[in-house]
Design an enzyme around this catalytic site. Structure first.
Site, PDB file in Angstrom:
ATOM      1  N   GLY A   6      42.255  40.787  37.723  1.00 34.01           N
ATOM      2  CA  GLY A   6      42.597  39.363  37.769  1.00 34.01           C
ATOM      3  C   GLY A   6      43.357  38.935  36.520  1.00 34.01           C
ATOM      4  N   LEU A   8      46.273  38.044  36.023  1.00 32.58           N
ATOM      5  CA  LEU A   8      47.279  36.971  36.167  1.00 32.58           C
ATOM      6  C   LEU A   8      46.617  35.634  36.479  1.00 32.58           C
ATOM      7  CD1 LEU A   8      49.994  38.900  38.232  1.00 32.58           C
ATOM      8  CD2 LEU A   8      49.784  38.660  35.738  1.00 32.58           C
ATOM      9  N   ASP A  32      46.323  43.277  38.620  1.00 32.33           N
ATOM     10  CA  ASP A  32      46.156  42.125  39.515  1.00 32.33           C
ATOM     11  C   ASP A  32      46.706  42.531  40.878  1.00 32.33           C
ATOM     12  OD1 ASP A  32      45.781  38.759  38.657  1.00 32.33           O
ATOM     13  OD2 ASP A  32      46.035  39.445  40.717  1.00 32.33           O
ATOM     14  N   ARG A  34      49.079  41.371  42.560  1.00 35.48           N
ATOM     15  CA  ARG A  34      50.536  41.342  42.720  1.00 35.48           C
ATOM     16  C   ARG A  34      51.193  41.585  41.362  1.00 35.48           C
ATOM     17  NH1 ARG A  34      51.073  36.581  40.291  1.00 35.48           N
ATOM     18  NH2 ARG A  34      49.423  35.003  40.612  1.00 35.48           N
ATOM     19  N   TYR A 137      30.858  29.711  46.501  1.00 36.64           N
ATOM     20  CA  TYR A 137      31.178  30.156  45.136  1.00 36.64           C
ATOM     21  C   TYR A 137      29.890  30.308  44.328  1.00 36.64           C
ATOM     22  CZ  TYR A 137      33.338  29.846  40.452  1.00 36.64           C
ATOM     23  OH  TYR A 137      33.745  30.064  39.161  1.00 36.64           O
TER      24      TYR A 137
HETATM   25  C1  VAH Z   1      35.976  25.954  39.419  1.00 36.56           C
HETATM   26  N1  VAH Z   1      37.061  26.200  37.235  1.00 36.56           N
HETATM   27  O1  VAH Z   1      36.209  24.768  39.325  1.00 36.56           O
HETATM   28  C2  VAH Z   1      36.110  26.816  38.142  1.00 36.56           C
HETATM   29  C3  VAH Z   1      34.770  26.893  37.452  1.00 36.56           C
HETATM   30  C4  VAH Z   1      32.873  25.556  36.562  1.00 36.56           C
HETATM   31  C5  VAH Z   1      34.153  25.515  37.250  1.00 36.56           C
HETATM   32  O2  VAH Z   1      33.908  27.737  38.087  1.00 36.56           O
HETATM   33  O3  VAH Z   1      35.664  26.473  40.455  1.00 36.56           O
END
Ligand code: VAH
Length: 312
Positions: A6, A8, A32, A34, A137
């Site tokens: 990662g 880039l 990365d 690309r 996430y």
């Molecule tokens: C996001 N910048 O917004 C990232 C980070 C704490 C925020 O994980 O997903």
């Protein structure tokens, strides 16, 4: 010799310069998915982190003794495509951990304040606390923290990591994050003299300027392992603010700067599920974490650097 995935991305694109300065250009391999748009300093390889065999070969050929796994999909992008996010974030992490195990490498990957959820204490969030994130996430980040701890306890891999807050930088335009309003605002302050925030006034989140984030990575990786009672996911933060405060800081340089709000319900819901301010005391005690930029120092540097970058 350090291999970065990662390279880039928002952190990666500045991390490689920091590492080359600390350890020498030829000792840092950038990878990365690309090719870089314009040429970058030091060796580069195209690598899709979901290809574990290729990752092993690239690391072995380079003779890497450390891998810094920075490739991931950020919070808003992950919410838009959760299955892809799981496959990339967890598949890539597993490949990086397996490569580190097989080649006996030191290992770094970042977690995030996104690893916390609405039931986590929002103020002075402890290093060890309830983590029930409500985003894909966040699920990836909690699973990642546990996986990195597992590879340390089960296989002895020297895994280390921090929970980053929102990171502000002027090099790579970040995309797909929730805290990215705090980057966009500086660009728009210069180009338009105003900004329409997708995050609501009063939404407080932890933030840090990129130079402090990069120093934290180097400091943690160079720390004496005997002093680390935590391994991965150290809370780190430099400041917390809500959109109105960053606007006020900008007005010290651009007095007529105008702030309006057009809240994006998806990213607002993500922001609302995160803490307001986390407690970084474990990082301070165990490896001497410290941040040197506060909001006004960051604003002054961001505006100065962006004026040059946008030749405004
Ligand atoms: C996001 N910048 O917004 C990232 C980070 C704490 C925020 O994980 O997903």
């Amino acid at each position: 010799k350090i291999m970065v995935t990662g390279a880039l991305g928002q952190i990666g694109s500045e991390l490689i310069g920091k590492l080359q300065k600390e350890y020498g250009e030829d000792n840092v391999l950038s990878t990365d998915i690309r090719q870089p748009a314009e040429s970058i300093a030091g060796p580069f390889e195209v690598l899709d982190v979901t290809d574990g065999k290729k990752m092993y070969e690239v690391a072995k050929d380079f003779g890497a003794d450390t891998i810094m796994h920075m490739a991931a999909l950020l919070s808003a992008r992950a919410e838009a495509d959760p299955l892809f996010a799981w496959n990339l974030n967890m598949g890539g992490l597993m490949n990086a951990l397996e490569t580190a195990r097989e080649l006996n490498m030191h290992f770094f990957t970042p977690s995030s304040i996104g690893a916390f959820g609405p039931s986590t204490p929002k103020m002075n969030t402890p290093q060890d606390t309830l983590q029930r994130p409500t985003t894909m996430y966040g699920v990836n980040k909690v699973a990642g923290e546990l996986l990195c701890d597992y590879y340390f306890h089960r296989f002895g891999v020297d895994t280390r990591g921090v929970r980053f807050p929102g990171l502000i930088s002027y090099v790579a335009q970040p995309g797909g994050g929730t805290t990215d309003y705090a980057v966009d605002i500086y660009y728009k302050a210069i180009t338009d003299g105003k900004y329409e925030s997708f995050i609501a006034e009063g939404t407080c989140m932890d933030m840090m300027y990129m130079p402090d984030a990069l120093q934290a990575i180097v400091d943690l990786m160079e720390a004496d392992p005997a002093k680390l009672s935590h391994r991965n996911a150290f809370n780190v933060t430099a400041m917390c603010f809500e959109p109105g405060e960053i606007a006020a800081s900008i007005r010290k340089h651009i007095p007529n700067f105008e702030m309006t709000y057009n809240v994006d319900p998806v990213r607002q819901a993500i922001a609302d599920s995160w803490p307001d301010h986390i407690d970084p005391s474990a990082a301070v005690t165990e490896w001497g974490f410290k941040a040197s930029y506060d909001l006004d120092a960051m604003t002054a540097d961001m505006l100065e650097k962006l004026k040059k970058k946008l030749n405004a």
